[in-house]
Each structure stands twice: as C-alpha cells, then as structure tokens.
Motif scaffolding. Structure first.
Motif, PDB file in Angstrom:
ATOM      1  N   UNK A  74       0.683  -1.097   0.070  1.00  0.00           N
ATOM      2  CA  UNK A  74       0.172  -0.021   0.061  1.00  0.00           C
ATOM      3  C   UNK A  74       0.927   1.299   0.002  1.00  0.00           C
ATOM      4  N   UNK A  75       0.371   2.328  -0.785  1.00  0.00           N
ATOM      5  CA  UNK A  75       1.070   3.611  -0.824  1.00  0.00           C
ATOM      6  C   UNK A  75      -0.062   4.583  -1.089  1.00  0.00           C
ATOM      7  N   UNK A  76       0.331   5.770  -1.442  1.00  0.00           N
ATOM      8  CA  UNK A  76      -0.565   6.934  -1.692  1.00  0.00           C
ATOM      9  C   UNK A  76      -1.598   6.480  -2.641  1.00  0.00           C
ATOM     10  N   UNK A  77      -1.105   5.820  -3.728  1.00  0.00           N
ATOM     11  CA  UNK A  77      -2.045   5.449  -5.114  1.00  0.00           C
ATOM     12  C   UNK A  77      -2.183   4.106  -5.241  1.00  0.00           C
ATOM     13  N   UNK A  78      -1.276   3.117  -4.615  1.00  0.00           N
ATOM     14  CA  UNK A  78      -1.665   1.964  -4.819  1.00  0.00           C
ATOM     15  C   UNK A  78      -2.061   0.888  -3.704  1.00  0.00           C
ATOM     16  N   UNK A  79      -2.983  -0.005  -3.961  1.00  0.00           N
ATOM     17  CA  UNK A  79      -3.083  -1.109  -2.910  1.00  0.00           C
ATOM     18  C   UNK A  79      -3.355  -2.379  -3.843  1.00  0.00           C
ATOM     19  N   UNK A  80      -2.383  -3.133  -3.505  1.00  0.00           N
ATOM     20  CA  UNK A  80      -2.351  -4.609  -4.224  1.00  0.00           C
ATOM     21  C   UNK A  80      -2.016  -5.482  -3.029  1.00  0.00           C
ATOM     22  N   UNK A  81      -2.777  -6.661  -3.108  1.00  0.00           N
ATOM     23  CA  UNK A  81      -2.800  -7.765  -2.183  1.00  0.00           C
ATOM     24  C   UNK A  81      -2.458  -8.878  -3.020  1.00  0.00           C
ATOM     25  N   UNK A  82      -1.577  -9.665  -2.562  1.00  0.00           N
ATOM     26  CA  UNK A  82      -1.201 -11.061  -3.360  1.00  0.00           C
ATOM     27  C   UNK A  82      -1.413 -12.277  -2.355  1.00  0.00           C
ATOM     28  N   UNK A  83      -1.959 -13.377  -2.845  1.00  0.00           N
ATOM     29  CA  UNK A  83      -2.017 -14.657  -2.131  1.00  0.00           C
ATOM     30  C   UNK A  83      -1.164 -15.763  -3.187  1.00  0.00           C
ATOM     31  N   UNK A 134     -12.010 -21.534  -7.856  1.00  0.00           N
ATOM     32  CA  UNK A 134     -10.586 -21.903  -7.134  1.00  0.00           C
ATOM     33  C   UNK A 134      -9.521 -21.629  -8.088  1.00  0.00           C
ATOM     34  N   UNK A 135      -8.541 -20.954  -7.534  1.00  0.00           N
ATOM     35  CA  UNK A 135      -7.184 -20.580  -8.241  1.00  0.00           C
ATOM     36  C   UNK A 135      -5.977 -20.761  -7.219  1.00  0.00           C
ATOM     37  N   UNK A 136      -4.866 -21.102  -8.071  1.00  0.00           N
ATOM     38  CA  UNK A 136      -3.603 -21.574  -7.348  1.00  0.00           C
ATOM     39  C   UNK A 136      -3.061 -20.307  -6.762  1.00  0.00           C
ATOM     40  N   UNK A 137      -3.704 -19.116  -6.823  1.00  0.00           N
ATOM     41  CA  UNK A 137      -3.106 -17.834  -6.118  1.00  0.00           C
ATOM     42  C   UNK A 137      -4.006 -16.697  -6.839  1.00  0.00           C
ATOM     43  N   UNK A 138      -3.722 -15.402  -6.297  1.00  0.00           N
ATOM     44  CA  UNK A 138      -4.419 -14.255  -6.864  1.00  0.00           C
ATOM     45  C   UNK A 138      -3.791 -12.908  -6.570  1.00  0.00           C
ATOM     46  N   UNK A 139      -4.158 -11.971  -7.244  1.00  0.00           N
ATOM     47  CA  UNK A 139      -3.736 -10.559  -7.219  1.00  0.00           C
ATOM     48  C   UNK A 139      -4.881  -9.736  -7.147  1.00  0.00           C
TER      49      UNK A 139
END
Length: 455
Positions: free
Chosen positions: A84-93, A231-236
């Motif tokens: 996370x920063x001012x302009x980005x929010x990305x979560x990764x599994x 169901x996925x092996x991972x996600x963004x």
C-alpha cells in the motif's frame, strides 16, 4: 459378398469421428480468448493455452516480484501480503484461494495468524482519487479460521482482479489507471493468468479486447454474468500504479519501461513502424475537439500546416472511436497536434522520434506538463508546447481582462478542482494565433531534421 447397408457405414463413420473428437478434447488444452463485446459470454473453461504454471515454486517467484521489502517476507511466512502507498493497494496470495464472483469475496483461509485480517479493497489504481474510487465496487478478502464454500470451477492459473469502474470511458484514464497498471502488474506472468473484472464494462472490454487478449490467454470473467465459486492457485487483487502515463523501470518486475509498454501496444494492434526513420512523408495529425477546448479557427490552422509541407490528417471523434484503425493511422504520423485533453493519450501509438505538440489552454500549465509533457519524453517522443495568450482564449470575452480567471488562475484553482474545471476545461475554446503557432511547428520540423519551405 453381401453389401453393407449405407446407413450402417454412415453410423460407423459418425461414431469413429465422435471417438476421435472425444480423444482430442481429452488431451489438448484449449483457452478462451476475449471476444467482441456484442458476443460476450462467460465461458468457464479451466484449460490452459500452451504451458501453464507448473509448480508452486515458480508461482511463488512470480507473486514475490509484485512485492518489496517486508511485504516479500510476509508472503513467504503467511502466503499473503499487501503493498500500500498513496496511490496503490495490491494484495497478493501465493496459495490457493477461492473467489465468489457473486459477492466478490476472496477466501484465503491459510493465513491463520496474519496481522492483516479481513481487508476491503477497491481494485483500481489512483487510490488517492476518492471521486474515481466512488465508482469502484469493493472486494473483500477473508482470512483466518473460515470455511470457504465448495469450488464450482477450478483453474490452474492465478487470478488478477481489477475494476473497469472509476473514470473508464475517458481515454487518458483508461490508459493511465487501468491498462498501464494492468501491464505493470501482470505482464511478467506471460499471459498465464485470468482476469476477473469487477464493475464490468462491455464497452471497455470490447474497445481493448486486443490488449486484454495479449496479456492473458484466457477470456475475462465477468462476475455479473455468472456468479460462481472459482478456485485459483493464487491471486492478485488490485493494480500497481507508478505515475501519470508512466512505467518506472526500477519499480517493476523485469525492469519494463514506457517504451516496453509502447512496444506491447504495437504488438497488440499489429502496427509496423517502430521508429520515425522508417516513415517517408511528414504527416501531421490534428486532434479536433468538438465540445470544450475547440480550435475556433481550425481551418486557418490547417491551411498554415499545409503551407509548411505537412500532409494533414484531422482526427475527429468518429475516427477516434475505432482504436484498431486509428492506431494504424497514428503509427504513420510524424507530428501530433492537439489541445490539452484525453485525446493526446493517443500519442502512445506514435512511432519513436515523432513530435507531440500540445496546445496549452489558459490556466492549464501544470496538468499539461505533468499529464502529457513529461510522459512524452519517456515514450521516446519529442515534445513541444504552445501556451496560448489570454487574447487567444474565449474566456477573455466571457470574463474580461481584469478578472482573476484571466490574470490569476491559481486563485481559481484554490477554490477547488470542480470550480477550476468548470472554467478552464469545460468553458474554454481557443482562437490560435496562426503566425505565432507557425513558429512552434517550424521547431517541430527541426526536431524531425527537416526545414520549413522558404516563404
């Protein structure tokens, strides 16, 4: 010898063909590609195109490249991390997840002790723009001691979740907040991923189907068309954002640059000219606006341009609406001229070495420089700007020379963006001083290594 009835021969042949087809479908992997918006249907194929992601170690490597520092350590220990920063929010599994597209809930039960318990993300770049985010639906990520629903569809490539809400419909914002961030986030997966698009816009998907198909070998999943448990092996979830029309090499996996994104666009649209040296004619394309920021003396401008030796193409809204064809036109141009506005984002299709000439309306110096001037050089383009004088603006007759709108634009912007926009973006047109503007175009010719004809 007794003849075999023709009907039996036909049935035997049919049966053999069916068996062969059955065998073929059981051994060959097929993928779903993006189709035109008027044909859009969600085909929930889970098969791969070519080589899919084969092992967890490689998948972990791809996900880790989306994170930095402590976030990389976090995903190694828990299987889940967010940047996370001012302009980005990305979560990764980087472990198997389940995504309910009817509710847009992402189940990640493996992270039992994560300090980042359940999160709500609006998967759109420019997290600092609250107006844009108000048009983006939330995605909830559930962690910890939960029992997720059973899978209905199982995929062997990871998911990338993003939104076509926000300011989609405006070309600048489509490139700036969706397509370039999507490239930054997903390019290194080499098309072995599947997009889930929230706030699904058939217009956007149809318009940019070639871009989406070049980033993913699978058809986009539209949650509103078929709410199911995938169901996925991972996600963004979410997209990385660097700056206005920007790809920062030091911030992106693999060291991609804005030139790499331009090359990616050219491959997607099959345009041929990479560098201006391969063009023969000096073609100038003039972006003709029909609502705000119009050139009131456009005919005089075109006459002057032709007098300088340019072959002039006028890009009106009907031409801009067909990006496939327009990309080919732009790729053959040496110079693009236009007033500050979304249409200048089409400069992405100009060949390297071409010149972008931006006509800067009154009061719009900062956005003109930062939205197009600075990015143009990163695109491999030459950049020239023409700042109009007050007498070239229609605002002069509306407000008079002593009004702050004319002599103190900063005071108008101090009242808020909405106030400034209503004046400088929505109400302003231009009557360009052709004699003075001619000097700007002579400078553009010089950057192309050519000289103006003698008068």
């Amino acid at each position: 010898m007794e003849k075999v009835p023709r009907s039996l021969v036909f049935r035997a042949a049919t049966t053999l063909i069916c068996l062969l087809l059955l065998s073929l479908f059981s051994t060959v992997d097929f993928g779903c590609y993006v189709v035109r918006s008027d044909q859009w249907k969600v085909r929930l194929s889970t098969r791969r195109v070519g080589q899919g992601i084969e092992d967890q170690e490689h998948l972990n490597f791809l996900f880790k490249r989306l994170l930095r520092g402590e976030d990389q350590t976090q995903i190694e220990t828990s299987g889940f991390a967010c940047h996370s920063d001012l302009q980005t929010q990305v979560c990764v599994a980087n472990k198997p997840v389940r995504i309910d597209t009817s509710t847009m809930k992402v189940y990640a039960p493996f992270s039992q002790e994560s300090p980042q318990a359940n999160r709500v993300i609006r998967p759109y770049a420019r997290q600092d723009d609250k107006t844009a985010l108000s048009f983006v639906s939330p995605v909830q990520i559930l962690q910890g001691n939960i029992t997720p629903p059973a899978c209905q569809y199982t995929h062997n490539v990871p998911a990338v979740v993003f939104s076509t809400g926000g300011f989609a419909g405006n070309l600048f914002h489509e490139f700036n907040e969706i397509l370039i961030p999507l490239f930054i986030t997903s390019r290194h997966f080499q098309s072995r991923l599947r997009f889930i698009v929230t706030d699904f816009s058939p217009a956007f998907v149809g318009k940019f189907e070639k871009v989406l198909a070049h980033l993913s070998s699978y058809e986009v999943i539209n949650p509103t068309a078929n709410g199911s448990l995938h169901c996925f092996p991972g996600a963004v979830v979410g997209l990385h954002y660097h700056d206005n029309l920007a790809v920062k090499t030091t911030h992106i996996p693999g060291g991609y640059s804005m030139l790499d994104f331009k090359q990616f666009l050219k491959e997607s649209y099959s345009v041929k000219i990479q560098h201006l040296s391969k063009t023969e004619k000096t073609v100038l394309i003039l972006v003709s606006r029909q609502n705000s920021r119009m050139f009131l003396n456009e005919d005089d401008m075109v006459t002057m341009m032709k007098g300088l030796g340019f072959r002039v193409v006028i890009a009106r809204p009907d031409m801009l609406s067909n990006l496939d064809k327009f990309a080919q036109v732009l790729n053959s141009c040496s110079v693009m001229v236009g007033a500050h506005g979304a249409g200048l984002a089409n400069a992405l299709f100009l060949p390297q070495g071409a010149v972008l000439v931006q006509v800067v309306p009154l009061g719009l110096d900062w956005p003109s420089t930062n939205y197009f001037g600075v990015p143009a050089t990163e695109m491999g383009l030459n950049y020239v700007e023409y700042k109009i004088e007050p007498e070239e603006s229609s605002l002069l007759s509306l407000y008079g020379g002593d009004h702050p709108v004319i002599n103190n634009p900063a005071s108008i912007f101090a009242k808020g963006y909405a106030v400034a926009r209503s004046v400088y973006l929505d109400r302003q047109h231009m009557y360009v001083n052709v004699v003075r503007f001619r000097k700007t175009l002579i400078k553009a010719l010089g950057l192309l290594g050519r000289s103006a004809p003698s008068v």
